[in-house]
Design an enzyme around this catalytic site. Sequence first.
Site, PDB file in Angstrom:
ATOM      1  N   ASN A  14      -3.739   5.195  -2.554  1.00  0.00           N
ATOM      2  CA  ASN A  14      -3.078   5.946  -1.465  1.00  0.00           C
ATOM      3  C   ASN A  14      -1.772   5.202  -1.242  1.00  0.00           C
ATOM      4  O   ASN A  14      -1.798   4.020  -0.859  1.00  0.00           O
ATOM      5  CB  ASN A  14      -3.985   5.917  -0.231  1.00  0.00           C
ATOM      6  CG  ASN A  14      -3.421   6.643   0.985  1.00  0.00           C
ATOM      7  OD1 ASN A  14      -3.859   6.321   2.086  1.00  0.00           O
ATOM      8  ND2 ASN A  14      -2.547   7.597   0.838  1.00  0.00           N
ATOM      9  N   GLN A  47       2.422   8.750   2.146  1.00  0.00           N
ATOM     10  CA  GLN A  47       2.937   8.548   3.499  1.00  0.00           C
ATOM     11  C   GLN A  47       4.114   7.573   3.515  1.00  0.00           C
ATOM     12  O   GLN A  47       4.193   6.659   2.663  1.00  0.00           O
ATOM     13  CB  GLN A  47       1.843   7.994   4.440  1.00  0.00           C
ATOM     14  CG  GLN A  47       0.877   9.044   4.968  1.00  0.00           C
ATOM     15  CD  GLN A  47      -0.308   9.282   4.057  1.00  0.00           C
ATOM     16  OE1 GLN A  47      -0.757   8.379   3.325  1.00  0.00           O
ATOM     17  NE2 GLN A  47      -0.831  10.498   4.063  1.00  0.00           N
ATOM     18  N   ASN A  67       3.604  11.863   6.997  1.00  0.00           N
ATOM     19  CA  ASN A  67       3.020  12.389   5.765  1.00  0.00           C
ATOM     20  C   ASN A  67       4.108  12.855   4.808  1.00  0.00           C
ATOM     21  O   ASN A  67       5.267  13.045   5.193  1.00  0.00           O
ATOM     22  CB  ASN A  67       2.104  13.589   6.095  1.00  0.00           C
ATOM     23  CG  ASN A  67       0.757  13.174   6.644  1.00  0.00           C
ATOM     24  OD1 ASN A  67       0.166  12.195   6.201  1.00  0.00           O
ATOM     25  ND2 ASN A  67       0.274  13.916   7.625  1.00  0.00           N
ATOM     26  N   ASN A 164      -6.444  10.091  14.355  1.00  0.00           N
ATOM     27  CA  ASN A 164      -6.078  11.361  13.707  1.00  0.00           C
ATOM     28  C   ASN A 164      -7.350  12.175  13.491  1.00  0.00           C
ATOM     29  O   ASN A 164      -8.452  11.649  13.503  1.00  0.00           O
ATOM     30  CB  ASN A 164      -5.334  11.082  12.392  1.00  0.00           C
ATOM     31  CG  ASN A 164      -6.138  10.211  11.426  1.00  0.00           C
ATOM     32  OD1 ASN A 164      -7.177   9.659  11.772  1.00  0.00           O
ATOM     33  ND2 ASN A 164      -5.653  10.082  10.207  1.00  0.00           N
ATOM     34  N   HIS A 166     -10.422  14.323  11.854  1.00  0.00           N
ATOM     35  CA  HIS A 166     -11.195  14.391  10.606  1.00  0.00           C
ATOM     36  C   HIS A 166     -12.377  15.338  10.757  1.00  0.00           C
ATOM     37  O   HIS A 166     -13.040  15.344  11.807  1.00  0.00           O
ATOM     38  CB  HIS A 166     -11.713  13.002  10.219  1.00  0.00           C
ATOM     39  CG  HIS A 166     -10.642  12.076   9.739  1.00  0.00           C
ATOM     40  ND1 HIS A 166     -10.286  11.963   8.416  1.00  0.00           N
ATOM     41  CD2 HIS A 166      -9.798  11.254  10.430  1.00  0.00           C
ATOM     42  CE1 HIS A 166      -9.291  11.098   8.299  1.00  0.00           C
ATOM     43  NE2 HIS A 166      -8.967  10.655   9.501  1.00  0.00           N
ATOM     44  N   GLU A 215      -6.225  15.277   2.480  1.00  0.00           N
ATOM     45  CA  GLU A 215      -5.509  14.808   3.658  1.00  0.00           C
ATOM     46  C   GLU A 215      -4.554  15.859   4.233  1.00  0.00           C
ATOM     47  O   GLU A 215      -3.843  16.540   3.485  1.00  0.00           O
ATOM     48  CB  GLU A 215      -4.689  13.549   3.329  1.00  0.00           C
ATOM     49  CG  GLU A 215      -5.526  12.308   3.160  1.00  0.00           C
ATOM     50  CD  GLU A 215      -4.693  11.047   3.292  1.00  0.00           C
ATOM     51  OE1 GLU A 215      -3.681  11.075   4.008  1.00  0.00           O
ATOM     52  OE2 GLU A 215      -5.062  10.041   2.658  1.00  0.00           O
ATOM     53  N   CYS A 224      -8.514   7.387   1.464  1.00  0.00           N
ATOM     54  CA  CYS A 224      -8.085   7.653   2.846  1.00  0.00           C
ATOM     55  C   CYS A 224      -8.849   6.691   3.752  1.00  0.00           C
ATOM     56  O   CYS A 224     -10.083   6.788   3.848  1.00  0.00           O
ATOM     57  CB  CYS A 224      -8.362   9.096   3.218  1.00  0.00           C
ATOM     58  SG  CYS A 224      -7.881   9.515   4.915  1.00  0.00           S
ATOM     59  N   THR A 226      -8.707   6.116   7.188  1.00  0.00           N
ATOM     60  CA  THR A 226      -9.297   6.730   8.392  1.00  0.00           C
ATOM     61  C   THR A 226     -10.389   7.712   7.991  1.00  0.00           C
ATOM     62  O   THR A 226     -11.383   7.873   8.711  1.00  0.00           O
ATOM     63  CB  THR A 226      -8.229   7.464   9.230  1.00  0.00           C
ATOM     64  OG1 THR A 226      -7.481   8.355   8.381  1.00  0.00           O
ATOM     65  CG2 THR A 226      -7.297   6.477   9.915  1.00  0.00           C
ATOM     66  N   GLY A 227     -10.230   8.319   6.801  1.00  0.00           N
ATOM     67  CA  GLY A 227     -11.270   9.230   6.309  1.00  0.00           C
ATOM     68  C   GLY A 227     -12.557   8.496   5.999  1.00  0.00           C
ATOM     69  O   GLY A 227     -13.664   8.982   6.282  1.00  0.00           O
TER      70      GLY A 227
HETATM   71  N1  LIG Z   1      -2.960  12.377   6.338  1.00  0.00           N
HETATM   72  C1  LIG Z   1      -3.332  11.668   7.570  1.00  0.00           C
HETATM   73  C2  LIG Z   1      -2.456  10.400   7.738  1.00  0.00           C
HETATM   74  C3  LIG Z   1      -2.717   9.346   6.659  1.00  0.00           C
HETATM   75  C4  LIG Z   1      -4.154   8.859   6.677  1.00  0.00           C
HETATM   76  C5  LIG Z   1      -4.642   8.146   5.422  1.00  0.00           C
HETATM   77  N2  LIG Z   1      -3.697   7.946   4.368  1.00  0.00           N
HETATM   78  C6  LIG Z   1      -5.379   6.854   5.759  1.00  0.00           C
HETATM   79  O1  LIG Z   1      -5.408   5.916   4.945  1.00  0.00           O
HETATM   80  O2  LIG Z   1      -5.991   6.816   6.873  1.00  0.00           O
HETATM   81  C7  LIG Z   1      -3.140  12.606   8.782  1.00  0.00           C
HETATM   82  O3  LIG Z   1      -2.341  13.551   8.670  1.00  0.00           O
HETATM   83  O4  LIG Z   1      -3.775  12.342   9.803  1.00  0.00           O
END
Ligand SMILES: N[C@H](CCC[C@H](N)C(=O)O)C(=O)O
Length: 282
Positions: A14, A47, A67, A164, A166, A215, A224, A226-227
């Site tokens: 990423n 990002q 993004n 964010n 999910h 994402e 990801c 946060t994912g």
């Molecule tokens: N696309 C995500 C932001 C980047 C999150 C991701 N790259 C990570 O590592 O958490 C959003 O629009 O909330």
Amino acid sequence: MPTLKFSKMHGLGNDFMVIDATRQTFDTANAPIREWADRHTGVGFDQLLIVESSQTEGVDFGYRIFNADGSEVEQCGNGARCFVKFVTEQGLTDKQEIVVQTAKGIIKPRLNDDGLVTVNMGQPRFAPEDVPFVLRSGEQVGAVSYIVVKDLDSAEMSLVNMGNPHAVMWVGNVDDAPVESWGAALQNHQRFPQKVNVGFMQVVDKNHIKLRVYERGAGETQACGTGACAAVVAGVRLGAVASGEWVRVVLPGGELQISWEEGSDVMMMGPAVTVFSGELTY
Ligand SMILES: N[C@H](CCC[C@H](N)C(=O)O)C(=O)O
């Protein structure tokens, strides 16, 4: 034409363009972010991460995230690991653990002696208005998952805000999960007014999941952060994943360790890599 120094970094593939806005002037309003994100004619990234000074007592840096589609967002987990590596390599701090303010909260990335990075990602939130997610009449507010209908199809999804939004779908095999169809569709789904990152989670055992993430604003990425946090939180709440223990999250780009138990902060541990430094004019 202004010139701009940047670093190219990644967390399990990423990838990020990282800009130090503490020692150079950078105005996001005029920055051609989508152009820079292009993998053929630009720098190429999922990002853009911006390091800012902070005037807040107890906070070391500000952290802004855009993004590839140019949208500014609230949180980026893989980016947080690269953030602390960047400010350390650039000599902006001599602390091992830093306090970072994002648009939606405080995170605390820590550069470990073994080169891995541990991040306190804060507490997840589940209330529909926090995700945000539009409830249908009769739906139970405190539900662990909701049925989302798309065209003639429907899926059960767990909803988690990590700063964010999910939505996590539990699938039998990530390799044939409907990543593109459900991922793209939920970006314009009326029940996700701020769009959503869509995770597809396969539970191997209570301490091991596989995950793919489509994402928001970037499409499917190699990883990801946060994912991965959202998926483990969803798995714990569904009773399928160990509570309060490190869980291996295997993504296409590699592996993260995530730990969470009800009422606590989510902890994430993984790598951060600097690929090259560059300079551009714009
Ligand atoms: N696309 C995500 C932001 C980047 C999150 C991701 N790259 C990570 O590592 O958490 C959003 O629009 O909330």
